[in-house]
Design a protein around this motif. Structure first.
Motif, PDB file in Angstrom:
ATOM      1  N   GLY A  78    -101.233 -36.741 -78.849  1.00 33.23           N
ATOM      2  CA  GLY A  78    -100.234 -35.889 -78.232  1.00 33.23           C
ATOM      3  C   GLY A  78    -100.462 -34.414 -78.475  1.00 33.23           C
ATOM      4  N   ARG A  79    -101.660 -34.023 -78.938  1.00 28.91           N
ATOM      5  CA  ARG A  79    -102.009 -32.619 -79.123  1.00 28.91           C
ATOM      6  C   ARG A  79    -103.349 -32.360 -78.434  1.00 28.91           C
ATOM      7  NH1 ARG A  79     -97.587 -33.320 -80.422  1.00 28.91           N
ATOM      8  NH2 ARG A  79     -96.469 -32.648 -82.276  1.00 28.91           N
ATOM      9  N   PRO A  80    -103.667 -31.116 -78.079  1.00 27.43           N
ATOM     10  CA  PRO A  80    -104.990 -30.839 -77.520  1.00 27.43           C
ATOM     11  C   PRO A  80    -106.086 -31.326 -78.459  1.00 27.43           C
ATOM     12  CG  PRO A  80    -103.561 -28.930 -77.292  1.00 27.43           C
ATOM     13  CD  PRO A  80    -102.837 -29.909 -78.173  1.00 27.43           C
ATOM     14  N   ALA A  81    -107.219 -31.734 -77.891  1.00 28.91           N
ATOM     15  CA  ALA A  81    -108.291 -32.330 -78.679  1.00 28.91           C
ATOM     16  C   ALA A  81    -108.882 -31.359 -79.691  1.00 28.91           C
ATOM     17  CB  ALA A  81    -109.386 -32.850 -77.760  1.00 28.91           C
ATOM     18  N   SER A  82    -108.804 -30.073 -79.433  1.00 27.38           N
ATOM     19  CA  SER A  82    -109.391 -29.084 -80.335  1.00 27.38           C
ATOM     20  C   SER A  82    -108.711 -27.741 -80.126  1.00 27.38           C
ATOM     21  CB  SER A  82    -110.891 -28.943 -80.067  1.00 27.38           C
ATOM     22  OG  SER A  82    -111.108 -28.349 -78.799  1.00 27.38           O
ATOM     23  N   PHE A  83    -108.886 -26.867 -81.102  1.00 34.51           N
ATOM     24  CA  PHE A  83    -108.393 -25.499 -80.941  1.00 34.51           C
ATOM     25  C   PHE A  83    -109.026 -24.838 -79.732  1.00 34.51           C
ATOM     26  CE2 PHE A  83    -109.256 -20.990 -81.526  1.00 34.51           C
ATOM     27  CZ  PHE A  83    -107.967 -20.485 -81.592  1.00 34.51           C
ATOM     28  N   ASP A  84    -110.318 -25.040 -79.532  1.00 39.09           N
ATOM     29  CA  ASP A  84    -111.006 -24.407 -78.406  1.00 39.09           C
ATOM     30  C   ASP A  84    -110.411 -24.850 -77.075  1.00 39.09           C
ATOM     31  OD1 ASP A  84    -112.758 -22.892 -79.976  1.00 39.09           O
ATOM     32  OD2 ASP A  84    -114.162 -24.565 -80.145  1.00 39.09           O
ATOM     33  N   ALA A  85    -110.033 -26.120 -76.956  1.00 36.71           N
ATOM     34  CA  ALA A  85    -109.413 -26.606 -75.725  1.00 36.71           C
ATOM     35  C   ALA A  85    -108.065 -25.938 -75.500  1.00 36.71           C
ATOM     36  CB  ALA A  85    -109.262 -28.124 -75.772  1.00 36.71           C
ATOM     37  N   ALA A  86    -107.275 -25.804 -76.571  1.00 32.77           N
ATOM     38  CA  ALA A  86    -105.966 -25.151 -76.451  1.00 32.77           C
ATOM     39  C   ALA A  86    -106.133 -23.683 -76.078  1.00 32.77           C
ATOM     40  CB  ALA A  86    -105.194 -25.279 -77.764  1.00 32.77           C
ATOM     41  N   ALA A  87    -107.079 -22.995 -76.723  1.00 32.83           N
ATOM     42  CA  ALA A  87    -107.303 -21.582 -76.431  1.00 32.83           C
ATOM     43  C   ALA A  87    -107.805 -21.379 -75.011  1.00 32.83           C
ATOM     44  CB  ALA A  87    -108.300 -20.995 -77.439  1.00 32.83           C
ATOM     45  N   ALA A  88    -108.637 -22.295 -74.524  1.00 31.44           N
ATOM     46  CA  ALA A  88    -109.154 -22.179 -73.155  1.00 31.44           C
ATOM     47  C   ALA A  88    -108.022 -22.259 -72.139  1.00 31.44           C
ATOM     48  CB  ALA A  88    -110.192 -23.268 -72.893  1.00 31.44           C
ATOM     49  N   LEU A  89    -107.067 -23.157 -72.368  1.00 30.74           N
ATOM     50  CA  LEU A  89    -105.940 -23.259 -71.440  1.00 30.74           C
ATOM     51  C   LEU A  89    -105.069 -22.016 -71.508  1.00 30.74           C
ATOM     52  CD1 LEU A  89    -104.455 -24.894 -69.339  1.00 30.74           C
ATOM     53  CD2 LEU A  89    -103.232 -26.064 -71.173  1.00 30.74           C
ATOM     54  N   LEU A  90    -104.866 -21.477 -72.693  1.00 27.67           N
ATOM     55  CA  LEU A  90    -104.110 -20.226 -72.810  1.00 27.67           C
ATOM     56  C   LEU A  90    -104.796 -19.101 -72.040  1.00 27.67           C
ATOM     57  CD1 LEU A  90    -103.061 -20.246 -76.572  1.00 27.67           C
ATOM     58  CD2 LEU A  90    -101.500 -20.146 -74.612  1.00 27.67           C
ATOM     59  N   ARG A  91    -106.112 -19.013 -72.141  1.00 25.44           N
ATOM     60  CA  ARG A  91    -106.836 -17.940 -71.436  1.00 25.44           C
ATOM     61  C   ARG A  91    -106.729 -18.102 -69.929  1.00 25.44           C
ATOM     62  NH1 ARG A  91    -110.551 -18.936 -75.885  1.00 25.44           N
ATOM     63  NH2 ARG A  91    -110.379 -17.174 -77.350  1.00 25.44           N
ATOM     64  N   GLU A  92    -106.715 -19.344 -69.452  1.00 26.03           N
ATOM     65  CA  GLU A  92    -106.551 -19.527 -68.005  1.00 26.03           C
ATOM     66  C   GLU A  92    -105.161 -19.068 -67.568  1.00 26.03           C
ATOM     67  OE1 GLU A  92    -108.633 -22.150 -65.558  1.00 26.03           O
ATOM     68  OE2 GLU A  92    -109.194 -23.460 -67.223  1.00 26.03           O
ATOM     69  N   TRP A  93    -104.149 -19.316 -68.389  1.00 27.85           N
ATOM     70  CA  TRP A  93    -102.826 -18.795 -68.058  1.00 27.85           C
ATOM     71  C   TRP A  93    -102.810 -17.275 -68.097  1.00 27.85           C
ATOM     72  CZ3 TRP A  93     -99.064 -20.756 -65.440  1.00 27.85           C
ATOM     73  CH2 TRP A  93     -98.912 -22.144 -65.382  1.00 27.85           C
ATOM     74  N   GLY A  94    -103.631 -16.703 -68.974  1.00 32.92           N
ATOM     75  CA  GLY A  94    -103.782 -15.246 -68.965  1.00 32.92           C
ATOM     76  C   GLY A  94    -104.341 -14.761 -67.642  1.00 32.92           C
ATOM     77  N   GLU A  95    -105.300 -15.504 -67.055  1.00 34.63           N
ATOM     78  CA  GLU A  95    -105.836 -15.166 -65.744  1.00 34.63           C
ATOM     79  C   GLU A  95    -104.748 -15.264 -64.667  1.00 34.63           C
ATOM     80  OE1 GLU A  95    -109.126 -17.718 -64.891  1.00 34.63           O
ATOM     81  OE2 GLU A  95    -110.325 -17.011 -66.574  1.00 34.63           O
ATOM     82  N   VAL A  96    -103.938 -16.300 -64.774  1.00 36.25           N
ATOM     83  CA  VAL A  96    -102.849 -16.485 -63.803  1.00 36.25           C
ATOM     84  C   VAL A  96    -101.917 -15.278 -63.819  1.00 36.25           C
ATOM     85  CG1 VAL A  96    -100.770 -17.851 -63.325  1.00 36.25           C
ATOM     86  CG2 VAL A  96    -102.937 -19.012 -63.829  1.00 36.25           C
ATOM     87  N   VAL A  97    -101.488 -14.880 -65.003  1.00 38.42           N
ATOM     88  CA  VAL A  97    -100.554 -13.751 -65.133  1.00 38.42           C
ATOM     89  C   VAL A  97    -101.212 -12.467 -64.649  1.00 38.42           C
ATOM     90  CG1 VAL A  97     -99.323 -12.320 -66.807  1.00 38.42           C
ATOM     91  CG2 VAL A  97     -99.157 -14.812 -66.923  1.00 38.42           C
TER      92      VAL A  97
END
Length: 203
Positions: free
Chosen positions: A170-189
């Motif tokens: 129930g958590r992202p597989a790795s920190f890198d995976a979580a950070a990658a999704l955050l960065r994509e949301w940064g692109e969205v904003v």
């Protein structure tokens, strides 16, 4: 496969001219000029090197294609849950920035599924279950500021993430995976802010 979130940025002025009960259908038809079932995923990836898929002109909205991570709502929910696990380990300014950023874009789901977002302005319906997030243009600069604070400091979260979340169901597989999704949301904003548009997340 589960539920995916379809992220669209749109010109609020143009959207306001569409009758409230027709907005979601028009957004869907405009953001997906080719039915999703008929679309070639490889063609979409080529068409959206920065993540944005644009309909034919005149374009007043665009759909974000998660190109390095996933649009799966369950993954977004796991990201929100991971942040809840580690937020107390973050410095106060980083905590406040990510609370604001994730709170607006990736809210935690209740037990029975994702909560609907607030309705569009001047929409007589109190809520629309197909809308998962809604950020008006005047909310976007605040999200951009929050991301500007958080983006260069994500690495500060690696150690607490690895200590609290790595390997947990129930958590992202790795920190890198979580950070990658955050960065994509940064692109969205960033895309919405550059145009003065709002954001809508659809089922």
């Amino acid at each position: 496969m589960g539920l995916d979130i379809i992220v669209v940025m749109a010109d609020w002025t143009r959207l306001a001219r569409i009758p409230a009960h027709e907005r979601l259908d028009v957004l869907d038809d405009t953001a997906f000029p080719v039915p999703w079932s008929d679309a070639d995923p490889n063609a979409l990836a080529v068409a959206a090197p920065d993540g944005w898929v644009w309909p034919p002109e005149p374009a007043w909205c665009a759909r974000y294609q998660f190109h390095g991570t996933t649009g799966s709502h369950s993954f977004h929910w796991r990201l929100a849950a991971a942040w809840a696990d580690i937020r107390q380990s973050a410095a106060p300014d980083l905590q406040a920035a990510l609370d604001h950023f994730l709170g607006a874009l990736v809210p935690e789901a209740p037990d029975d599924g994702p909560a609907p977002a607030a309705s569009f302005p001047d929409d007589p319906s109190p809520w629309r279950p197909d809308v998962l997030l809604l950020c008006a243009p005047d909310e976007i600069p605040g999200l951009a500021r929050a991301w500007a604070t958080a983006a260069p400091r994500l690495e500060e979260l690696r150690v607490p993430f690895d200590a609290e979340c790595a390997g947990w169901a129930g958590r992202p597989a790795s920190f890198d995976a979580a950070a990658a999704l955050l960065r994509e949301w940064g692109e969205v904003v960033a895309g919405a802010e550059s145009r003065g548009w709002g954001l809508i997340g659809l089922r």
